[in-house]
Design a protein around this motif. Structure first.
Motif, short mmCIF file in Angstrom:
data_model
loop_
_atom_site.label_atom_id
_atom_site.label_comp_id
_atom_site.label_asym_id
_atom_site.label_seq_id
_atom_site.Cartn_x
_atom_site.Cartn_y
_atom_site.Cartn_z
N UNK A 131 0.96 -1.33 0.11
CA UNK A 131 0.07 -0.24 -0.39
C UNK A 131 0.82 1.30 0.15
N UNK A 132 2.31 0.98 0.35
CA UNK A 132 2.54 2.57 0.91
C UNK A 132 3.42 2.34 -0.61
N UNK A 133 3.96 1.78 -1.21
CA UNK A 133 4.52 1.72 -2.12
C UNK A 133 3.31 2.82 -3.71
N UNK A 134 2.03 1.51 -3.48
CA UNK A 134 1.57 1.83 -4.80
C UNK A 134 1.23 3.64 -4.45
N UNK A 135 1.20 3.97 -2.82
CA UNK A 135 0.33 5.61 -2.79
C UNK A 135 1.59 5.98 -3.33
N UNK A 136 3.11 5.72 -2.44
CA UNK A 136 3.36 6.87 -3.25
C UNK A 136 4.09 6.95 -4.98
N UNK A 137 3.23 5.60 -5.66
CA UNK A 137 3.18 5.89 -7.19
C UNK A 137 2.08 6.76 -7.75
N UNK A 138 1.51 7.02 -7.16
CA UNK A 138 -0.21 7.26 -7.00
C UNK A 138 1.10 8.90 -7.04
N UNK B 46 3.49 10.59 -5.34
CA UNK B 46 4.86 10.86 -5.73
C UNK B 46 5.15 11.96 -4.43
N UNK B 47 5.74 12.69 -4.09
CA UNK B 47 6.06 13.59 -2.27
C UNK B 47 5.03 13.95 -1.91
N UNK B 48 3.59 14.02 -2.42
CA UNK B 48 2.76 14.32 -1.31
C UNK B 48 2.32 13.02 -1.10
N UNK B 49 2.66 12.00 -0.89
CA UNK B 49 1.94 10.49 -0.68
C UNK B 49 1.80 11.09 1.05
N UNK B 50 2.50 11.70 1.66
CA UNK B 50 1.86 11.23 3.13
C UNK B 50 0.99 12.19 3.73
N UNK B 51 1.07 12.05 2.78
CA UNK B 51 -0.99 13.38 3.09
C UNK B 51 -1.58 12.87 2.54
N UNK B 52 -2.02 11.63 1.88
CA UNK B 52 -3.27 10.58 1.62
C UNK B 52 -2.86 8.95 2.55
N UNK B 53 -3.94 9.11 2.80
CA UNK B 53 -4.36 7.64 3.26
C UNK B 53 -4.23 6.23 2.40
#
Length: 491
Positions: A205-212, A214-221
């Motif tokens: 899930x973390x990798x998928x969020x990062x791919x979607x 990018x650098x704003x990944x931590x702001x999303x669930x």
């Protein structure tokens, strides 16, 4: 009337609200202790049969209090406890502990096989009920009863193993997986396996969020909740078992069984792995070679406080029967970690600021969760800090000076300028910036061996340095052994 109470409480300041909460708890403890005495006297007098024709004490309490049968039995047990065990009632009515601790002592007294032996340990229970949190106190009492009632503990273990069972059932639109029984070693192994697979699902899930994002990944669930990832992890475990075409093999993961040196000596002796006499024929401890009593019960009855040094459990705090410890020792690789022993170096003195290697492993084995008051974060998710600070207090990097805290409490400790001090009772306390100690309601101020020295509040470590330290000391260490039997001393 209740509306007036609500209005009064709502209008309180934060400090007054907390003080009122603690005062209410102390008042409740006093009333509970008095209620236990009342029940005991009513029971002794047979008053229940003289009033309204009640045939049993349970019926009397159900009628008078409108309580359940199980609650009536609990109060009858509490009444007998304060009546027969000296010191319990005095400490309870003084507010040093609550009904939960009193019930645990009463449950121990209710075991007929240990009832006559329990008196020697009551003073220890009363002291530790005030010092330990509820979970640790429960474990202390249970382990004491198991050591005094070896036959009963053995029967319980055998029953759990003989009657182990598991089911996977389709229920409606979902699935229900349940398992019962077995032994604590296997149970801990299964927990760790599930954690590993859940971590793998989290990484996906973390990798998928990062791919979607990018650098704003931590702001999303993350795409799935933690519960959903655990469910999918179990599915992955089943599918991995089928794909590997193997079953019943021990998992390649770190599994620690924490055992004190004396208990390990007894386990070795009972298993025929060590001599129990010296050349002169005197009974000796096969681990240390020191002369010792012939029987564990003799030793505990001579000095009941020695039970505080006894440990035989998984690193998550689940008690383990000695037979299972021996099985783990014989079936897997044994790594000894003994405090102050020359076999494995864990006391690093001031040679290092960070807890690493065996010092880090040993420090995390002495407690099962974050040591901040009220926190239940498991040790394996926590970090290691110095009880006496490295910079301000010249604290050493050794097992004695270690403090286990979760990340948020570790960082809050620095931001809020909390300190920790170890009292003469060997328990470590957290102290606020104003010098007050974080204590539960009713607990007395502990005695410290050395006078308190207030550190300079300006002498703090920058947060970026602290974050770098945390990143370093929380690295995972993976070993390929099915089991590790770790011997440690301490409370």
């Amino acid at each position: 009337m209740f509306t007036e109470v609500v209005e009064s409480v709502v209008s309180m300041s934060d400090t007054d609200l907390r003080d009122r909460l603690r005062a209410n708890e102390l008042a409740r403890r006093a009333l509970d202790a008095e209620a236990a005495v009342l029940v005991s006297v009513v029971d002794q007098r047979g008053l229940y049969s003289k009033i309204d024709g009640h045939r049993t004490m349970a019926a009397f309490l159900r009628a008078e209090w409108n309580c359940s049968t199980s609650e009536a039995a609990m109060w009858r047990s509490l009444g007998r406890c304060v009546n027969q065990l000296d010191g319990v009632g005095n400490a309870w009515i003084a507010g040093r502990f609550g009904r939960i601790q009193a019930r645990k002592i009463a449950d121990a007294r209710g075991n007929p096989r240990v009832r006559d032996l329990l008196g020697a340990f009551v003073a220890v229970f009363v002291d530790q009920a005030e010092i330990l949190d509820s979970a640790d106190f429960t474990k202390l009492v249970d382990q004491t009863v198991n050591r005094l009632d070896t036959d009963g503990a053995h029967d319980t273990r055998d029953h759990a193993i003989d009657n182990r069972d598991a089911h996977v059932s389709a229920l409606g639109d979902g699935v229900v997986i349940s398992a019962w029984g077995g032994d604590p070693v296997t149970a801990t192994e299964l927990e760790r396996i599930l954690e590993q697979f859940a971590d793998a699902e989290d990484a996906i899930d973390v990798a998928a969020r990062k791919q979607q994002w990018g650098n704003n990944a931590p702001l999303h669930e993350l795409a799935r909740t933690a519960a959903q990832r655990r469910h999918d992890a179990i599915v992955a475990i089943f599918r991995a078992a089928v794909a590997s075409d193997e079953s019943g093999q021990a998992a390649a993961l770190v599994l620690n069984i924490v055992c004190d040196a004396t208990t390990w000596a007894e386990i070795s002796d009972a298993g025929g792995l060590a001599t129990d006499t010296n050349l002169a024929g005197q009974p000796v401890d096969p681990f240390t070679g020191a002369t010792r009593p012939n029987d564990l019960l003799d030793e505990l009855m001579t000095d009941p406080t020695t039970l505080l040094d006894r440990r035989c459990e998984t690193d998550t705090g689940i008690p383990v029967h000695p037979h299972d410890v021996l099985r783990a020792a014989l079936s897997g690789h044994v790594r000894r970690v003994v405090v102050d022993a020359a076999g494995t170096v864990i006391d690093m003195g001031r040679r290092s600021r960070l807890y690493t290697g065996s010092a880090r492993d040993a420090a995390k084995l002495l407690t099962t969760r974050c040591q901040h008051p009220g926190c239940s974060t498991p040790t394996r998710w926590s970090q290691i800090d110095h009880a006496d600070e490295w910079v301000t207090d010249h604290g050493e990097t050794n097992q004695k000076n270690s403090r286990i805290e979760c990340g948020p409490h570790n960082r809050a400790k620095t931001r809020q300028q909390w300190r920790t001090r170890t009292a003469v009772n060997a328990h470590t306390y957290t102290i606020r910036k104003d010098g007050t100690i974080m204590l539960p309601a009713g607990a007395r101020t502990p005695e410290f061996a050395e006078p308190d020295e207030i550190p300079d509040p300006d002498n703090t470590i920058p947060m970026d340095t602290i974050d770098a330290i945390w990143n370093n000391i929380t690295r995972h260490i993976q070993l390929a052994d099915p089991y590790q039997l770790t011997l440690a001393t301490g409370h």
